[in-house]
Design an enzyme around this catalytic site. Structure first.
Site, PDB file in Angstrom:
ATOM      1  CG  ASP A 125      -2.011   1.023   1.131  1.00  0.00           C
ATOM      2  OD1 ASP A 125      -2.488   1.263   0.013  1.00  0.00           O
ATOM      3  OD2 ASP A 125      -2.394   1.581   2.167  1.00  0.00           O
ATOM      4  CG  HIS A 132      -4.313  10.681   2.158  1.00  0.00           C
ATOM      5  ND1 HIS A 132      -5.346  10.567   3.063  1.00  0.00           N
ATOM      6  CD2 HIS A 132      -3.386   9.763   2.554  1.00  0.00           C
ATOM      7  CE1 HIS A 132      -5.063   9.612   3.951  1.00  0.00           C
ATOM      8  NE2 HIS A 132      -3.883   9.118   3.670  1.00  0.00           N
ATOM      9  CD  GLU A 198      -6.113   5.123   4.218  1.00  0.00           C
ATOM     10  OE1 GLU A 198      -5.388   4.394   3.520  1.00  0.00           O
ATOM     11  OE2 GLU A 198      -5.663   5.857   5.122  1.00  0.00           O
ATOM     12  CD  GLU A 200      -5.181   3.070  -0.659  1.00  0.00           C
ATOM     13  OE1 GLU A 200      -4.380   2.413  -1.354  1.00  0.00           O
ATOM     14  OE2 GLU A 200      -5.040   3.210   0.571  1.00  0.00           O
ATOM     15  CG  ASP A 230      -5.662   0.690   3.370  1.00  0.00           C
ATOM     16  OD1 ASP A 230      -5.648  -0.390   3.964  1.00  0.00           O
ATOM     17  OD2 ASP A 230      -4.856   1.616   3.601  1.00  0.00           O
ATOM     18  NE  ARG A 234      -7.990   6.749   9.141  1.00  0.00           N
ATOM     19  CZ  ARG A 234      -7.260   6.551   8.043  1.00  0.00           C
ATOM     20  NH1 ARG A 234      -5.992   6.164   8.134  1.00  0.00           N
ATOM     21  NH2 ARG A 234      -7.769   6.716   6.852  1.00  0.00           N
ATOM     22  CD  GLN A 237      -2.949   4.507  10.366  1.00  0.00           C
ATOM     23  OE1 GLN A 237      -4.162   4.466  10.173  1.00  0.00           O
ATOM     24  NE2 GLN A 237      -2.106   4.978   9.473  1.00  0.00           N
ATOM     25  CE  LYS A 250      -3.488   2.193   6.967  1.00  0.00           C
ATOM     26  NZ  LYS A 250      -4.261   3.067   6.063  1.00  0.00           N
ATOM     27  CB  THR A 254      -7.433  -4.546   1.672  1.00  0.00           C
ATOM     28  OG1 THR A 254      -6.574  -4.166   2.741  1.00  0.00           O
ATOM     29  CG2 THR A 254      -7.254  -3.604   0.507  1.00  0.00           C
ATOM     30  CD  GLU A 360      -7.556  12.835   3.446  1.00  0.00           C
ATOM     31  OE1 GLU A 360      -7.754  11.645   3.138  1.00  0.00           O
ATOM     32  OE2 GLU A 360      -7.133  13.691   2.655  1.00  0.00           O
TER      33      GLU A 360
END
Lengths: 418, 418
Positions: A125, A132, A198, A200, A230, A234, A237, A250, A254, A360
């Site tokens: 990844d 971002h 996420e 992607e 993904d 948070r 993480q 993570k 996915t 975000e």
């Protein structure tokens, strides 16, 4: 390029995701058949195992479609990828002399369940979307130090877990993990409270390599693209990622969209990478237009309610292309294999409505979103269904990706109960 | 436990690595045979394919040894692992009634080439040796902030590249990479100047899981152990690793010893984890003695010269066991597969002579080592052969691992020349 007409009439609509120009590759099963390779055309799927057995598809001495994944076709290399696309286009085009032989091999999409389209060899990844990286860096370090010093010189990436990759439609169980609240001295083992998406794209490596390859060679080695979510915990993480990067945050899942859109189908939509304040080193330089103009969106539907589009952006927002990421991936001599999957990194545009993660969109939870249903969201709640969509817009046709969707299930009450 | 005597007389010496107590599993070939599974006993290798075909080994309905890797045996699970060990012990023990049938199936080790003993599914590397983490942290952040806040609460790890794992004896090509010298403003693409080893053990997952598992379940899921050298490009690492961890710095190669020493062979050598200032959370707590008393050493031989032992330490220096690492690995629901490989993290003792990397031994290059040959080393030079060795010392016998060795080749003059 304009719409190529097919005798499969549902494929000829200007806004259908799977016209003859697309021909994406998936794996499907029906009540009567085990999982097998198929090609989407309009509302139908061409059964590739049957097409090969009947002799309509003949790519050489080896059977490529007796397996429920596209890796064997990838192994044959770009010349065979091109030959297959040419043959499929001829078989399915309006006026094809072989329509009557192909028709019995079509399965209505509504009768099919979709599975993982390929076996993921390894999964990497990246973190190669500038908006971002800037947004996340600003939240953690302030705008002056938002981008790490290396960011404008190499596509930053980390290895993920291939075992965690699942196909769209798979439910996503909220994970447990070790967390530390800012107001506690010690960590605790709890269900994730800040579960996120996420947005992607995933690039699929179709040609193996065993040493450094150029950006051009890397571009040639990419077989196709999928949408990729993904899923990110948070709070897990934040506690775990220093100093060696994200790990369990993570690893829950996915999700990818079920149809591989080939690089060949995307050729008309190539576009340039952005201007750069630092020239890239020679081994990472662009070798032509390397990004793709692909409109992307994210929608969120609370349990039993309508979906709200929470973000719209475009794959052309990347700072590094997938080919540049793959080239960087090989610099150390790292062997790459057919079926390796490269996540692009979260794709965010410059505007607030263009951000590809709730981290975000809600600015770390400080500015919750209000959905069209009136519900508020900072992060994902149990029962939410999250869907990524994407397509490239041609002149009177679209190259669509099909949805990449997943519903959040509540965390297990006790993950160790047996 | 004392030495178990075998009718293979070379196995009965007190300092031989492969007595009947050990029975490690590898893959070998000879001038006459393709790669196949074998069991080391003294100076001989039992051909498992031949043993199965002859009916001497019969573990059920499925042939397990028609493939050149041990994954199929692992898939059968712990009960079959135990049955195989019991059967091998009976066949090879002094006084076995079947000696005459087994003898023709033995191949002298001197005639055999050794290959990867298993197919690596995915590879994870941990950072779970306290002295190593403290040393590295001290160099980068000073002794007060050496250990990150999470370090005493979770085994920090990152995903590595399974494709980079090679068997002992494979030459290691010095990588190129993007580096930034402290005295330059911009990075450059150059051959690595600070190429290093990391002395580790690798644990092999033999039982798949699809959700969080306890430390006891994780311990039960481990099939065996190998020596592991996590080759590391320190200058590439320094530039790339923020914020998402090591990537290309660790992707050139990871060497493992060719014989899987089973967990069953190591049972007599279990020992406790160290005292902890913070109690671990319940899901990570020890469930008995979880480390192993295994003496380890590192030697370095410059091209054409004798080897110098540059470090000696013990696997009992770990803060977290492999079982605790595996349990942590599953907390998020991350699926684990048969053949997953977990690197322990660099194993360093408290003394200077016990450090498992040149980064620590030369203190970042500031205190070069002097070898017995008079040569100085801060990091590895082209032509150096680096060898890891290890054994558990029993009462009159040893459980040896066989060497994990690699020679450094010069970087390619131009990695993109074709």
């Amino acid at each position: 390029m304009t719409l190529l007409k097919s005798w499969v009439s549902s494929a000829n609509s200007a806004d259908h995701p799977f016209p003859l120009n697309n021909l994406p590759y998936g794996v499907f099963s029906t009540a009567d058949t085990d999982p097998r390779c198929g090609v989407a055309i309009g509302e139908m799927i061409l059964d590739m195992q049957a097409a090969e057995h009947s002799g309509l598809i003949d790519l050489g001495d080896v059977a490529l479609f007796d397996v429920p994944f596209w890796n064997d076709l990838m192994e044959e290399g770009p010349a065979v990828w091109g030959a297959l696309r040419e043959r499929l286009t001829a078989l399915l085009a309006e006026g094809s002399a072989e329509q009557s032989k192909v028709e019995p091999l079509l399965v209505p999409m509504g009768q099919a369940a979709l599975h993982m389209p390929f076996m993921v060899s390894e999964y990497t990844d990246f973190y190669a979307g500038r908006n971002h990286a800037f947004n996340v860096g600003t939240m953690f370090r302030g705008p002056e130090n938002a981008l790490p010093p290396n960011w404008l010189h190499i596509p930053i990436g980390y290895n993920g877990r291939a075992s965690s990759v699942v196909v769209s439609g798979t439910d996503i169980r909220r994970p447990w993990g070790q967390l530390k609240s800012p107001d506690h001295d010690l960590p605790a083992f709890l269900p994730c409270r800040r579960f996120d998406l996420e947005l992607e794209m995933g690039a699929i490596v179709g040609v193996a390599s065993d040493g450094p390859i150029t950006v051009k060679e890397a571009d040639d080695a990419i077989f196709g693209y999928v949408l990729l979510n993904d899923w990110s915990a948070r709070d897990i993480q934040a506690w775990e990622y220093q100093p060696l990067g994200p790990f369990q945050a993570k690893a829950t899942a996915t999700s990818i969209s079920p149809w591989i859109v080939t690089k060949l189908a995307l050729e008309p939509f190539r576009t340039d990478t952005p201007e750069r304040e630092f020239e890239l080193l020679d081994h990472l330089k662009d070798c032509g237009p390397m990004l793709y103009d692909i409109d992307l969106s994210v929608s969120l539907a609370p349990e039993g309610k309508d979906a709200t589009t929470i973000a719209r952006t475009n794959f052309d927002q990347m700072y590094y292309s997938s080919a540049q990421q793959l080239a960087h991936h090989t610099t150390s001599g790292c062997p790459m294999n057919v079926g390796d999957l490269l996540g692009s990194g979260t794709i965010s545009g410059p505007a607030k409505s263009e951000r590809g993660s709730l981290l975000e969109l809600s600015w770390g939870g400080k500015e919750p979103l209000t959905l069209d249903t009136g519900d508020e969201r900072s992060f994902l709640l149990d029962g939410d269904t999250l869907t990524l969509s994407g397509h490239a817009q041609g002149d009177g046709y679209r190259i669509g990706f099909g949805a990449c969707s997943g519903k959040i299930l509540a965390a297990l009450a006790d993950p160790y109960a047996r």
